[in-house]
Design a protein around this motif. Structure first.
Motif, PDB file in Angstrom:
ATOM      1  N   SER A 125     -45.611  42.294  18.248  1.00  0.00           N
ATOM      2  CA  SER A 125     -44.465  42.445  19.201  1.00  0.00           C
ATOM      3  C   SER A 125     -44.882  42.417  20.437  1.00  0.00           C
ATOM      4  O   SER A 125     -46.394  42.993  20.854  1.00  0.00           O
ATOM      5  N   SER A 126     -44.290  42.010  21.522  1.00  0.00           N
ATOM      6  CA  SER A 126     -44.403  42.270  22.794  1.00  0.00           C
ATOM      7  C   SER A 126     -43.851  43.596  23.167  1.00  0.00           C
ATOM      8  O   SER A 126     -43.212  44.227  22.314  1.00  0.00           O
ATOM      9  N   ASN A 127     -43.240  43.804  24.498  1.00  0.00           N
ATOM     10  CA  ASN A 127     -42.817  44.780  24.799  1.00  0.00           C
ATOM     11  C   ASN A 127     -41.224  44.659  25.053  1.00  0.00           C
ATOM     12  O   ASN A 127     -40.262  45.334  25.124  1.00  0.00           O
ATOM     13  N   THR A 128     -40.874  43.185  24.689  1.00  0.00           N
ATOM     14  CA  THR A 128     -39.570  42.843  24.479  1.00  0.00           C
ATOM     15  C   THR A 128     -39.045  42.109  23.349  1.00  0.00           C
ATOM     16  O   THR A 128     -37.720  41.868  23.024  1.00  0.00           O
ATOM     17  N   LEU A 154     -35.299  43.171  23.687  1.00  0.00           N
ATOM     18  CA  LEU A 154     -35.644  44.616  23.831  1.00  0.00           C
ATOM     19  C   LEU A 154     -35.854  45.156  25.038  1.00  0.00           C
ATOM     20  O   LEU A 154     -36.457  44.608  25.837  1.00  0.00           O
ATOM     21  N   LEU A 155     -35.306  46.327  25.462  1.00  0.00           N
ATOM     22  CA  LEU A 155     -35.319  46.749  26.704  1.00  0.00           C
ATOM     23  C   LEU A 155     -36.936  47.208  27.139  1.00  0.00           C
ATOM     24  O   LEU A 155     -37.438  47.732  26.250  1.00  0.00           O
ATOM     25  N   ASP A 156     -37.080  46.697  28.304  1.00  0.00           N
ATOM     26  CA  ASP A 156     -38.608  47.119  28.713  1.00  0.00           C
ATOM     27  C   ASP A 156     -38.239  47.663  30.196  1.00  0.00           C
ATOM     28  O   ASP A 156     -38.219  46.723  31.291  1.00  0.00           O
ATOM     29  N   ARG A 157     -38.419  48.782  30.463  1.00  0.00           N
ATOM     30  CA  ARG A 157     -38.283  49.280  31.966  1.00  0.00           C
ATOM     31  C   ARG A 157     -39.652  50.188  32.288  1.00  0.00           C
ATOM     32  O   ARG A 157     -39.698  51.205  33.050  1.00  0.00           O
ATOM     33  N   ARG A 158     -40.675  49.595  31.615  1.00  0.00           N
ATOM     34  CA  ARG A 158     -42.179  49.931  31.875  1.00  0.00           C
ATOM     35  C   ARG A 158     -42.441  51.375  31.283  1.00  0.00           C
ATOM     36  O   ARG A 158     -43.518  51.540  30.716  1.00  0.00           O
ATOM     37  N   GLN A 159     -41.637  52.379  31.396  1.00  0.00           N
ATOM     38  CA  GLN A 159     -41.848  53.851  31.007  1.00  0.00           C
ATOM     39  C   GLN A 159     -41.681  53.707  29.354  1.00  0.00           C
ATOM     40  O   GLN A 159     -40.452  53.518  28.927  1.00  0.00           O
ATOM     41  N   HIS A 160     -42.656  54.216  28.308  1.00  0.00           N
ATOM     42  CA  HIS A 160     -42.659  54.195  27.333  1.00  0.00           C
ATOM     43  C   HIS A 160     -41.987  52.928  26.758  1.00  0.00           C
ATOM     44  O   HIS A 160     -41.254  53.077  25.673  1.00  0.00           O
ATOM     45  N   ASN A 161     -42.723  51.733  26.985  1.00  0.00           N
ATOM     46  CA  ASN A 161     -41.939  50.545  26.421  1.00  0.00           C
ATOM     47  C   ASN A 161     -42.745  49.942  25.128  1.00  0.00           C
ATOM     48  O   ASN A 161     -42.374  48.693  24.789  1.00  0.00           O
ATOM     49  N   SER A 162     -43.600  50.422  24.686  1.00  0.00           N
ATOM     50  CA  SER A 162     -44.080  49.827  23.568  1.00  0.00           C
ATOM     51  C   SER A 162     -43.243  49.742  22.418  1.00  0.00           C
ATOM     52  O   SER A 162     -42.596  50.603  22.195  1.00  0.00           O
ATOM     53  N   LYS A 163     -43.326  48.663  21.755  1.00  0.00           N
ATOM     54  CA  LYS A 163     -42.430  48.529  20.710  1.00  0.00           C
ATOM     55  C   LYS A 163     -43.269  48.156  19.169  1.00  0.00           C
ATOM     56  O   LYS A 163     -43.594  47.311  18.655  1.00  0.00           O
ATOM     57  N   SER A 164     -43.459  49.476  18.764  1.00  0.00           N
ATOM     58  CA  SER A 164     -44.218  49.554  17.656  1.00  0.00           C
ATOM     59  C   SER A 164     -43.239  49.457  16.187  1.00  0.00           C
ATOM     60  O   SER A 164     -42.039  49.568  16.414  1.00  0.00           O
ATOM     61  N   ILE A 165     -43.878  48.813  15.302  1.00  0.00           N
ATOM     62  CA  ILE A 165     -42.921  48.264  14.232  1.00  0.00           C
ATOM     63  C   ILE A 165     -43.582  48.926  13.017  1.00  0.00           C
ATOM     64  O   ILE A 165     -44.464  49.469  12.765  1.00  0.00           O
ATOM     65  N   THR A 166     -42.602  49.005  11.903  1.00  0.00           N
ATOM     66  CA  THR A 166     -42.979  49.280  10.542  1.00  0.00           C
ATOM     67  C   THR A 166     -41.747  48.792   9.665  1.00  0.00           C
ATOM     68  O   THR A 166     -40.569  48.448  10.233  1.00  0.00           O
ATOM     69  N   PHE A 167     -41.889  48.873   8.242  1.00  0.00           N
ATOM     70  CA  PHE A 167     -40.841  48.174   7.468  1.00  0.00           C
ATOM     71  C   PHE A 167     -40.480  48.821   6.187  1.00  0.00           C
ATOM     72  O   PHE A 167     -41.608  49.914   5.927  1.00  0.00           O
ATOM     73  N   ASP A 168     -39.624  48.853   5.568  1.00  0.00           N
ATOM     74  CA  ASP A 168     -38.992  49.308   4.469  1.00  0.00           C
ATOM     75  C   ASP A 168     -39.422  48.348   3.209  1.00  0.00           C
ATOM     76  O   ASP A 168     -39.986  47.335   3.471  1.00  0.00           O
ATOM     77  N   LEU A 202     -29.701  57.001  25.941  1.00  0.00           N
ATOM     78  CA  LEU A 202     -29.662  57.196  24.487  1.00  0.00           C
ATOM     79  C   LEU A 202     -28.729  55.968  24.134  1.00  0.00           C
ATOM     80  O   LEU A 202     -28.783  55.742  22.771  1.00  0.00           O
ATOM     81  N   ASP A 203     -28.096  55.423  24.984  1.00  0.00           N
ATOM     82  CA  ASP A 203     -27.135  54.374  24.418  1.00  0.00           C
ATOM     83  C   ASP A 203     -28.230  53.020  24.066  1.00  0.00           C
ATOM     84  O   ASP A 203     -27.864  52.300  23.060  1.00  0.00           O
ATOM     85  N   SER A 204     -29.133  52.905  24.756  1.00  0.00           N
ATOM     86  CA  SER A 204     -30.003  51.698  24.590  1.00  0.00           C
ATOM     87  C   SER A 204     -31.605  52.131  24.220  1.00  0.00           C
ATOM     88  O   SER A 204     -32.377  51.122  23.993  1.00  0.00           O
TER      89      SER A 204
END
Length: 437
Positions: A125-128, A154-168, A202-204
């Motif tokens: 993932s990138s940040n978006t 995906l939303l990237d407004r710089r603060q807390h923007n890392s897109k960590s991932i996992t799978f079920d 919290l909407d996004s």
């Protein structure tokens, strides 16, 4: 001189890869390493570990290494926070099986945090955006110039923007969308600014979104807000024992700085807790309206919403399953399923604490990997320090003083534990001597 113990590592296929002049992964020859002996570093890579464990530096100076994954052949994939020499995903190969990386290649000219292997694909993932690369017969990524796009926009407004991932195990991918705010104030991080009610962030953001792992070109509307009220989750993993998502939340900052009449500097350094949550679909962890106070063992109303440090709230918010001291920045979570480590570690949780900045003027904390024992998919004992010494100094006054900052965790095919460092780009490998089980 301290005797170095040689550790026999179980046989598996190592993969030697050759890169064409174009920079693409072109062909691979398999080289079998049978019962290759791995020598740990004489000083255990500078780490302090429990009895029987040893460590070595598998690779160094890779870049700002965030999360990582290891394939069935022992090849390490590292996601860099920012691309280095045009490569945001590194491919690290130990061709001779001595535990040290001797070939480094890469692809993907984008930064980011998330990376993982699932059902024959490498995801990064990138940040978006979340990308996907098919793995070939040698478990190496193909289509490195034209990957599949799984989720975009995906939303990237710089603060807390890392897109960590996992799978079920049902074909879904889970993505952290961190809140672009500290505590949802009308003016972020401004003293006395009230919290917005309801919090529009919290909407996004401020939660975990679920998408289909095999559907291309998804956007927000194609996903499900799986859980909300989570300020920022960098470490997350799927617990195989009870088939459930677990996450590590970064708690809010600046209780004293924003509300000096309610919180001392000491309280602000310790509160709120860094929290582990067991997540079910539809759960709300309560951010920004409440935080968890590990000292009182209660959910406390945030001062932006009328709290005074003692008023309880969040009746509908879930409770954490483990609470840690504040501002240690849990960036990696891994449930251990390997067979190398002693039985007590099986299915337990390893957490990489990166170290934060909001403990001043107190001593900084974190810069370690901890372990939480689990039984039947639930924590079964107190957390304990597993590996420390990453910082390289006894007292960290400022995060920049630390030489290494643990970020990602991965399990190798032999059951060894890999730890990434996003300060110096060191990749650690932790092993256990089978003779002492």
């Amino acid at each position: 001189m301290k005797k170095i113990t040689r550790l026999p590592i179980k046989s598996f296929m190592y993969t030697a890869c050759f890169i064409a002049s174009s920079g693409f992964l072109s062909s691979c020859n398999e080289a079998k390493a049978t019962k290759k002996e791995i020598e740990p570093d004489a000083n255990n890579a500078g780490l302090t570990l429990p009895t029987g464990f040893t460590a070595l530096i598998a690779a160094d100076s890779t870049g700002n290494a965030r999360h990582l994954a290891v394939n069935k052949n022992g090849v390490i994939f590292v996601k860099l926070n920012s691309a280095k020499d045009g490569k945001g995903v590194l491919v690290l190969t130990d061709k001779d099986g001595d535990g040290k990386v001797d070939e480094k290649t890469g692809f993907g000219n984008y930064g980011g945090t998330g990376i993982g292997i699932k059902d024959g694909y490498l995801y990064a993932s990138s940040n978006t955006t979340v990308f996907r690369y098919p793995l070939d017969e040698n478990q190496l990524p193909t289509q490195t110039e034209k990957p599949d796009t799984i989720v975009t926009g995906l939303l990237d407004r710089r603060q807390h923007n890392s897109k960590s991932i996992t799978f079920d195990n049902a074909g879904n991918i889970y993505v952290n969308i961190g809140a672009f705010s500290n505590s949802c104030q009308e003016e972020d991080r401004k003293k006395g600014s009230p919290g917005m009610m309801p919090c529009p962030v919290l909407d996004s953001a401020g939660g975990i979104w679920q998408f289909k792992a095999n559907k291309l070109n998804q956007v927000y509307g194609d996903g499900i807000r799986y859980a909300t009220g989570l300020r920022n989750v960098v470490g997350l993993d799927w617990n195989q024992q009870n088939d459930q998502l677990f996450v590590m939340q970064h708690g809010r900052d600046q209780l004293h700085g924003l509300y000096p009449d309610l919180y001392t500097e000491q309280q602000s350094a310790e509160l709120p807790a860094e929290t582990m949550y067991a997540i079910n679909k539809g759960d709300d962890a309560g951010w920004p309206y409440i935080y968890y106070d590990q000292q009182q063992q209660k959910k406390i109303v945030a001062p932006e919403y009328g709290g005074d440090g003692k008023k309880e709230g969040g009746e509908d918010a879930i409770n954490p399953v483990v609470a840690f001291p504040g501002h240690m920045a849990p960036n990696g979570l891994l449930f251990y399923t390997g067979n190398m480590f002693p039985e007590r570690y099986k299915n337990g949780a390893f957490i990489a604490f990166h170290g934060s900045w909001n403990r001043s003027p107190e001593k900084q904390e974190g810069y370690m990997v901890v372990f939480v024992p689990f039984k039947d998919g639930k924590p079964s004992g107190d957390w304990e320090v597993f590996a420390k010494g990453f910082a390289g100094i006894n007292k960290v006054v400022s995060p920049g003083d630390a030489k290494h900052r643990p970020c990602g965790l991965a399990q190798g095919p032999d059951g060894s534990l890999y730890v990434s460092d996003d300060s110096q780009g060191t990749i650690y490998r932790i092993l256990y001597n089978d003779d002492k089980k």
